[in-house]
Write a protein that holds these residues in place. Structure first.
Motif, mmCIF file in Angstrom:
data_model
loop_
_atom_site.group_PDB
_atom_site.id
_atom_site.type_symbol
_atom_site.label_atom_id
_atom_site.label_comp_id
_atom_site.label_asym_id
_atom_site.label_seq_id
_atom_site.Cartn_x
_atom_site.Cartn_y
_atom_site.Cartn_z
ATOM 1 N N MET A 178 0.962 -1.221 -0.043
ATOM 2 C CA MET A 178 0.110 0.023 -0.066
ATOM 3 C C MET A 178 0.893 1.198 0.031
ATOM 4 O O MET A 178 2.062 1.313 0.578
ATOM 5 C CB MET A 178 -0.857 0.047 1.229
ATOM 6 C CG MET A 178 -1.743 1.118 1.352
ATOM 7 S SD MET A 178 -3.385 0.832 1.772
ATOM 8 C CE MET A 178 -3.149 1.405 3.604
ATOM 9 N N ALA A 179 0.401 2.131 -0.701
ATOM 10 C CA ALA A 179 1.306 3.436 -0.817
ATOM 11 C C ALA A 179 1.399 4.106 0.490
ATOM 12 O O ALA A 179 0.560 4.265 1.320
ATOM 13 C CB ALA A 179 0.640 4.380 -1.782
ATOM 14 N N GLN A 180 2.790 4.603 0.651
ATOM 15 C CA GLN A 180 2.704 5.363 1.970
ATOM 16 C C GLN A 180 3.131 7.071 1.704
ATOM 17 O O GLN A 180 3.909 7.170 0.531
ATOM 18 C CB GLN A 180 4.178 4.852 2.525
ATOM 19 C CG GLN A 180 3.962 3.376 2.900
ATOM 20 C CD GLN A 180 5.407 2.892 3.389
ATOM 21 O OE1 GLN A 180 6.112 3.513 4.148
ATOM 22 N NE2 GLN A 180 5.365 1.603 3.034
ATOM 23 N N LYS A 181 2.901 7.919 2.405
ATOM 24 C CA LYS A 181 3.106 9.275 2.018
ATOM 25 C C LYS A 181 4.776 9.420 2.482
ATOM 26 O O LYS A 181 5.316 8.962 3.473
ATOM 27 C CB LYS A 181 2.343 9.999 3.118
ATOM 28 C CG LYS A 181 2.453 11.608 3.049
ATOM 29 C CD LYS A 181 1.780 12.294 3.799
ATOM 30 C CE LYS A 181 1.773 13.717 3.494
ATOM 31 N NZ LYS A 181 0.912 14.617 4.318
ATOM 32 N N MET A 182 5.316 10.254 1.726
ATOM 33 C CA MET A 182 6.763 10.510 1.865
ATOM 34 C C MET A 182 6.822 11.681 2.889
ATOM 35 O O MET A 182 6.126 12.678 3.048
ATOM 36 C CB MET A 182 7.681 10.874 0.516
ATOM 37 C CG MET A 182 7.696 9.916 -0.208
ATOM 38 S SD MET A 182 8.721 10.511 -1.675
ATOM 39 C CE MET A 182 8.426 9.515 -3.045
ATOM 40 N N THR A 183 8.015 11.699 3.707
ATOM 41 C CA THR A 183 8.124 12.783 4.555
ATOM 42 C C THR A 183 8.732 13.976 3.923
ATOM 43 O O THR A 183 9.094 13.752 2.820
ATOM 44 C CB THR A 183 9.240 12.468 5.784
ATOM 45 O OG1 THR A 183 10.556 12.093 5.138
ATOM 46 C CG2 THR A 183 8.714 11.168 6.384
ATOM 47 N N ASP A 184 8.968 15.133 4.452
ATOM 48 C CA ASP A 184 9.705 16.447 3.658
ATOM 49 C C ASP A 184 10.856 15.854 3.375
ATOM 50 O O ASP A 184 11.155 16.306 1.879
ATOM 51 C CB ASP A 184 9.539 17.389 4.796
ATOM 52 C CG ASP A 184 10.031 18.784 4.118
ATOM 53 O OD1 ASP A 184 9.116 19.372 3.224
ATOM 54 O OD2 ASP A 184 11.055 19.009 4.298
ATOM 55 N N MET A 185 11.515 15.002 4.207
ATOM 56 C CA MET A 185 13.149 15.033 3.769
ATOM 57 C C MET A 185 12.996 14.001 2.731
ATOM 58 O O MET A 185 13.882 14.031 1.792
ATOM 59 C CB MET A 185 13.779 14.352 4.884
ATOM 60 C CG MET A 185 15.311 14.252 4.465
ATOM 61 S SD MET A 185 16.367 13.377 6.183
ATOM 62 C CE MET A 185 16.232 14.567 7.399
ATOM 63 N N GLU A 186 12.272 12.974 2.861
ATOM 64 C CA GLU A 186 12.246 12.015 1.782
ATOM 65 C C GLU A 186 11.845 12.436 0.261
ATOM 66 O O GLU A 186 12.376 12.075 -0.614
ATOM 67 C CB GLU A 186 11.161 10.710 1.950
ATOM 68 C CG GLU A 186 11.647 9.870 3.019
ATOM 69 C CD GLU A 186 10.503 9.088 3.445
ATOM 70 O OE1 GLU A 186 10.846 7.745 3.985
ATOM 71 O OE2 GLU A 186 9.254 9.182 3.578
#
Length: 142
Positions: free
Chosen positions: A1-9
């Motif tokens: 399942m898709a995951q939201k990236m962090t700002d750094m990612e």
């Protein structure tokens, strides 16, 4: 399942290697125009060059709204979409400086100055997009 990236990612993702972006601008009739671009991040700004007489250049002068998509077309598939409003400069020192930095990213440090000289000329624009919205997903196919 898709995951939201962090700002750094997402910042690392769009800055990795020589990934190009697909830039969407707004045509005079309201329809979208999409073109691939070379770009850099500078803090919270997306930075790129384009010609004043190009479709995207004319669109940006008239209507600064943009969206940029950067993706990885290999499984498990990641992507980032950046939205914002463009500010345009024709200051040749700025245009040349950023054209050189962008050229160095995509063509190698040894060719950065060459691209700065080639693209830092009258008729070229420096475009800075203040990023207002980020949609960043990783592992879409997992």
């Amino acid at each position: 399942m898709a995951q939201k990236m962090t700002d750094m990612e997402w910042r690392e993702f769009v800055s990795h290697g020589t990934r190009t972006g697909k830039l969407s601008t707004v045509r005079a009739d309201g329809s979208p125009h999409v073109a691939p671009i070379w770009f850099l991040l500078d803090g919270d700004d997306l930075v790129f060059n384009t010609g004043k007489a190009t479709v995207k250049g004319r669109n940006l002068i008239r209507d600064g709204r943009v969206a940029l998509c950067v993706d990885d077309d290999r499984p498990p598939f990641d992507y980032v979409v950046l939205q914002g409003s463009a500010r345009i400069s024709e200051d040749l020192d700025e245009v040349r400086h950023w054209a050189g930095r962008i050229g160095a990213r995509y063509m190698g440090e040894e060719r950065g100055e060459e691209f700065g000289a080639r693209n830092g000329v009258p008729g070229e624009l420096l475009v800075r997009v203040k990023i207002d919205k980020v949609l960043a997903q990783k592992a879409v196919a997992d």
